[in-house]
Design a protein around this motif. Structure first.
Motif, PDB file in Angstrom:
ATOM      1  N   ASP A   1       0.849  -1.184   0.000  1.00 24.61           N
ATOM      2  CA  ASP A   1       0.000   0.000   0.000  1.00 24.61           C
ATOM      3  C   ASP A   1       0.891   1.243   0.000  1.00 24.61           C
ATOM      4  O   ASP A   1       2.116   1.144  -0.067  1.00 24.61           O
ATOM      5  CB  ASP A   1      -0.950  -0.005   1.208  1.00 24.61           C
ATOM      6  CG  ASP A   1      -0.205  -0.142   2.533  1.00 24.61           C
ATOM      7  OD1 ASP A   1       1.035   0.075   2.548  1.00 24.61           O
ATOM      8  OD2 ASP A   1      -0.846  -0.481   3.539  1.00 24.61           O
ATOM      9  N   THR A   2       0.290   2.407   0.071  1.00 29.12           N
ATOM     10  CA  THR A   2       1.052   3.658  -0.014  1.00 29.12           C
ATOM     11  C   THR A   2       2.058   3.785   1.126  1.00 29.12           C
ATOM     12  O   THR A   2       3.199   4.208   0.923  1.00 29.12           O
ATOM     13  CB  THR A   2       0.091   4.868   0.001  1.00 29.12           C
ATOM     14  OG1 THR A   2      -0.836   4.739  -1.084  1.00 29.12           O
ATOM     15  CG2 THR A   2       0.856   6.167  -0.137  1.00 29.12           C
TER      16      THR A   2
ATOM     17  N   LYS B   1       6.241   3.803   0.663  1.00 29.48           N
ATOM     18  CA  LYS B   1       7.130   4.855   1.153  1.00 29.48           C
ATOM     19  C   LYS B   1       8.308   4.252   1.909  1.00 29.48           C
ATOM     20  O   LYS B   1       9.467   4.666   1.725  1.00 29.48           O
ATOM     21  CB  LYS B   1       6.351   5.808   2.068  1.00 29.48           C
ATOM     22  CG  LYS B   1       7.166   6.973   2.593  1.00 29.48           C
ATOM     23  CD  LYS B   1       6.326   7.862   3.502  1.00 29.48           C
ATOM     24  CE  LYS B   1       7.162   8.997   4.071  1.00 29.48           C
ATOM     25  NZ  LYS B   1       6.381   9.857   4.984  1.00 29.48           N
TER      26      LYS B   1
ATOM     27  N   MET C   1      -1.948   0.225  -8.947  1.00 27.04           N
ATOM     28  CA  MET C   1      -1.339   0.976  -7.848  1.00 27.04           C
ATOM     29  C   MET C   1       0.004   0.380  -7.447  1.00 27.04           C
ATOM     30  O   MET C   1       0.993   1.101  -7.260  1.00 27.04           O
ATOM     31  CB  MET C   1      -2.286   1.001  -6.643  1.00 27.04           C
ATOM     32  CG  MET C   1      -1.777   1.821  -5.464  1.00 27.04           C
ATOM     33  SD  MET C   1      -1.551   3.557  -5.866  1.00 27.04           S
ATOM     34  CE  MET C   1      -3.262   4.071  -6.052  1.00 27.04           C
TER      35      MET C   1
ATOM     36  N   HIS D   1       3.844   2.049  -7.732  1.00 25.94           N
ATOM     37  CA  HIS D   1       4.834   2.152  -6.654  1.00 25.94           C
ATOM     38  C   HIS D   1       6.160   1.532  -7.081  1.00 25.94           C
ATOM     39  O   HIS D   1       7.240   2.079  -6.776  1.00 25.94           O
ATOM     40  CB  HIS D   1       4.317   1.453  -5.394  1.00 25.94           C
ATOM     41  CG  HIS D   1       3.165   2.154  -4.730  1.00 25.94           C
ATOM     42  ND1 HIS D   1       3.137   3.517  -4.561  1.00 25.94           N
ATOM     43  CD2 HIS D   1       2.009   1.671  -4.197  1.00 25.94           C
ATOM     44  CE1 HIS D   1       1.998   3.852  -3.946  1.00 25.94           C
ATOM     45  NE2 HIS D   1       1.304   2.745  -3.715  1.00 25.94           N
TER      46      HIS D   1
END
Length: 275
Positions: free
Chosen positions: A171-172, A176, A207, A211
């Motif tokens: 996920d986001t 990161k 998505m 990334h």
């Protein structure tokens, strides 16, 4: 009535727990209880029965302590919140049926006992579910942190060649962390080639691909090459179906092939040496 109910349960605890265990075993969708070793099942059943009685006899503080301890235990055992609710309901049903059979509950005091049962079961159900939810959220949070730490490390496998194995959903927040560890690792290990291994990533959607592409671009900006490895057939099909552009990537189906290509990029190769 509270004391009378508690005394009856304590005096007939073995029989009540036995009936309760049989009801819980009949819950077909919950294998966690059925597969428990007998000794652990008996211990857990005893603790549950004591929890049910404690709501009738002990102080609120002592009862809350029991609830929290029991919630932590059943989360580790894999009980679902639905199963916990059924456990409370089944225990109350058995006690009510036995009290009725013994004529302790009769037409003359039925309404009063129904009210008493409601006062007994409703708080215990609410507090147990609340404690279970908090324990489960804490457990999931700790597992998520552990997964992030374990699955976002850059590992040097040869001089100038490093691998980052990715595991689980990206996920986001995880993306990161991956980016930070990737760039720090490239500089620290002086890597010229980085292999992003997505063998452990169950789904690659638009998505996730976004990334990964961002991570590869960042690696190129610090002077290293990036290769995507571990592309399974179903992942390849998904990438093509979604129209995801990976033209700037060198990709391979396995980590082994990726390592061989990375060594070729750094003017090396693996050879067999005869004795």
């Amino acid at each position: 009535m509270n004391k009378q109910m508690a005394q009856y349960i304590q005096g007939n605890l073995t029989e009540i727990v036995s009936k309760w265990q049989e009801k819980m075993k009949d819950e077909k969708n919950e294998r966690s209880f059925q597969l428990m070793p007998e000794e652990l099942m008996n211990q857990t059943s005893q603790e549950f029965a004591e929890l049910m009685i404690s709501n009738l006899l002990e102080s609120h503080q002592a009862y809350e302590s029991r609830v929290n301890d029991f919630a932590e235990k059943v989360v580790r055992l894999g009980w679902s919140i639905t199963f916990v609710t059924k456990a409370i309901n089944h225990f109350a049903e058995i006690v009510y049926e036995d009290l009725t059979k013994e004529q302790i509950i009769h037409e003359g005091n039925l309404a009063a006992y129904i009210e008493e049962f409601s006062k007994w079961i409703s708080p215990i159900r609410e507090s147990t579910i609340q404690a279970y939810s908090k324990t489960w959220e804490r457990t999931v949070s700790l597992q998520k942190i552990a997964l992030q730490e374990l699955s976002a490390s850059l590992i040097p496998v040869f001089d100038k060649v490093s691998v980052m194995p990715l595991v689980g959903t990206i996920d986001t927040e995880r993306a990161k962390l991956i980016m930070e560890n990737l760039l720090e690792g490239v500089v620290k290990h002086r890597a010229e080639v980085v292999l992003l291994d997505i063998t452990g990533v169950p789904v690659v959607d638009t998505m996730v691909a976004h990334h990964i592409i961002q991570a590869a671009d960042a690696v190129r900006l610090v002077g290293a090459k990036c290769m995507l490895v571990g592309i399974r057939p179903e992942i390849a099909q998904t990438i093509v179906t979604l129209g995801i552009n990976l033209n700037d990537f060198t990709t391979t189906s396995t980590l082994q092939r990726g390592v061989e290509q990375a060594l070729a990029w750094t003017n090396r190769k693996i050879v067999e040496v005869e004795d």
